[in-house]
Design an enzyme around this catalytic site. Sequence first.
Site, short mmCIF file in Angstrom:
data_model
loop_
_atom_site.label_atom_id
_atom_site.label_comp_id
_atom_site.label_asym_id
_atom_site.label_seq_id
_atom_site.Cartn_x
_atom_site.Cartn_y
_atom_site.Cartn_z
N CYS A 119 0.83 -1.21 0.00
CA CYS A 119 0.00 0.00 0.00
C CYS A 119 0.86 1.27 0.00
O CYS A 119 1.43 1.62 -1.02
CB CYS A 119 -0.97 -0.04 1.18
SG CYS A 119 -2.37 1.10 1.00
N GLN B 208 3.65 2.95 -2.85
CA GLN B 208 3.78 4.32 -3.34
C GLN B 208 5.18 4.88 -3.08
O GLN B 208 5.77 5.54 -3.95
CB GLN B 208 2.71 5.19 -2.67
CG GLN B 208 1.29 4.78 -3.03
CD GLN B 208 0.26 5.34 -2.07
OE1 GLN B 208 0.53 6.26 -1.30
NE2 GLN B 208 -0.94 4.77 -2.09
N ASN C 22 -7.28 -0.08 0.35
CA ASN C 22 -7.54 1.15 1.08
C ASN C 22 -6.50 2.17 0.66
O ASN C 22 -5.49 2.35 1.34
CB ASN C 22 -7.50 0.92 2.60
CG ASN C 22 -7.67 2.24 3.36
OD1 ASN C 22 -8.08 3.24 2.80
ND2 ASN C 22 -7.32 2.23 4.64
N HIS D 212 -3.82 -5.18 -0.04
CA HIS D 212 -3.49 -5.73 1.28
C HIS D 212 -3.54 -7.26 1.28
O HIS D 212 -4.59 -7.86 1.49
CB HIS D 212 -4.47 -5.19 2.33
CG HIS D 212 -4.27 -3.75 2.62
ND1 HIS D 212 -3.50 -3.30 3.68
CD2 HIS D 212 -4.73 -2.64 1.99
CE1 HIS D 212 -3.49 -1.98 3.68
NE2 HIS D 212 -4.23 -1.55 2.67
N GLU E 168 -2.42 -9.18 3.55
CA GLU E 168 -2.66 -9.72 4.89
C GLU E 168 -4.15 -9.85 5.18
O GLU E 168 -4.58 -10.77 5.87
CB GLU E 168 -1.98 -8.85 5.95
CG GLU E 168 -2.73 -7.61 6.37
CD GLU E 168 -2.76 -6.52 5.31
OE1 GLU E 168 -3.54 -5.58 5.46
OE2 GLU E 168 -1.99 -6.60 4.34
#
Length: 388
Positions: A269, A273, A311, A363, A365
């Site tokens: 995530c 970036q 997210n 994600h 996980e």
Amino acid sequence: MTTTSSSPSPTSTPVTTGPAILVLEDGRTFHGEAFGAAGETFGEAVFNTGMTGYQETLTDPSYHRQVVVMTSPHVGNTGINDDDPESRRIWVAGYVVRDPARVPSSWRSRRTLDDELREHGVVGISGVDTRALTRHLRERGAMRVGISTTETDPAALLARVRSSAEMTGSELASEVSTTEAYVVPAHGEKRLTVAALDLGIKGMTPHRMAERGIEVHVLPATATLDDVLAVRPDGLFYSNGPGDPAATTHQVELLQGALERELPYFGICFGNQLFGRALGFGTYKLRYGHRGINQPVLDRTTGKVEVTAHNHGFAVDAPLDGPTETPFGRAEVSHVCLNDDVVEGLELRSPRGELRAFSVQYHPEAAAGPHDAAYLFDRFVTLITKDA
């Protein structure tokens, strides 16, 4: 900056009742009922499409300074338990639901969602047409918002919304990171050591690595390259986290130093970036972002499609049609979102074609599911052991 009431005890304070208003920065106003703590709060309005996993969402540090709108109409039906939090507290700035459960129904539940929001001082609103609100955000883009249980004049609240902080240009990782380093021991026999930079890490992430025999040294966001090297890591990991990656410079420089030393790297995530910026790519703000647990992503290295948890409101600006030569090797987009072609992963290879580092925007996980991408932790182990 988010402002809320103090955090009252749910055993001594009655359930919050009465009217509440939500005002977006373009003036669109929604009326509803108070839900959670009494008071007033501001943040960036975003929507989450997950039909489950609301407890993981609330405690995800990546939602710091964001007001989360749940698109699923019925929220809170399984209550709150003590096993599923992803961090030490609730991070959302505010919470918007249509129809909160009156009575939770789960053998794991210990308290209601409303109790939990009040205990953490999170101002929310219920009874809102979240479908209309979500459509508005899709058409107009994510924007600042205010929720108040004390203000009755939408114009007055709008003025405060427009004077609140914007997400673009905000460095927030340091606000959610641990202040002290700690260790998550390997499950069973220790095989490897990884230094994990906490930019807003979720508890399930080091757990997934520990399951694979990795001893995880979780370091503050302010850690230096010397701090990383001091734990004698076999690999480096960057976590998810909030804020604008363009406003985060220290961690980019640290990562560049690690890549120069050919330390194997895996990022998730926000870590994707920052990896992109370390390689020389730019980043940009998405119109309304990806948030939910049903996003289709193509792994271009295997040709397989995964349903993934997302997210993020920012993305990497990298070419989809071929590799890019960088000072550290050849970089290429490895994963793409099938909804909008947003870059969802990067990989870095040596001149000989060997994988040196990789990252994904989503994600793997995913405590609340799906688990299609859990293999990425195995890929990290393979990357490390191949270089050992």
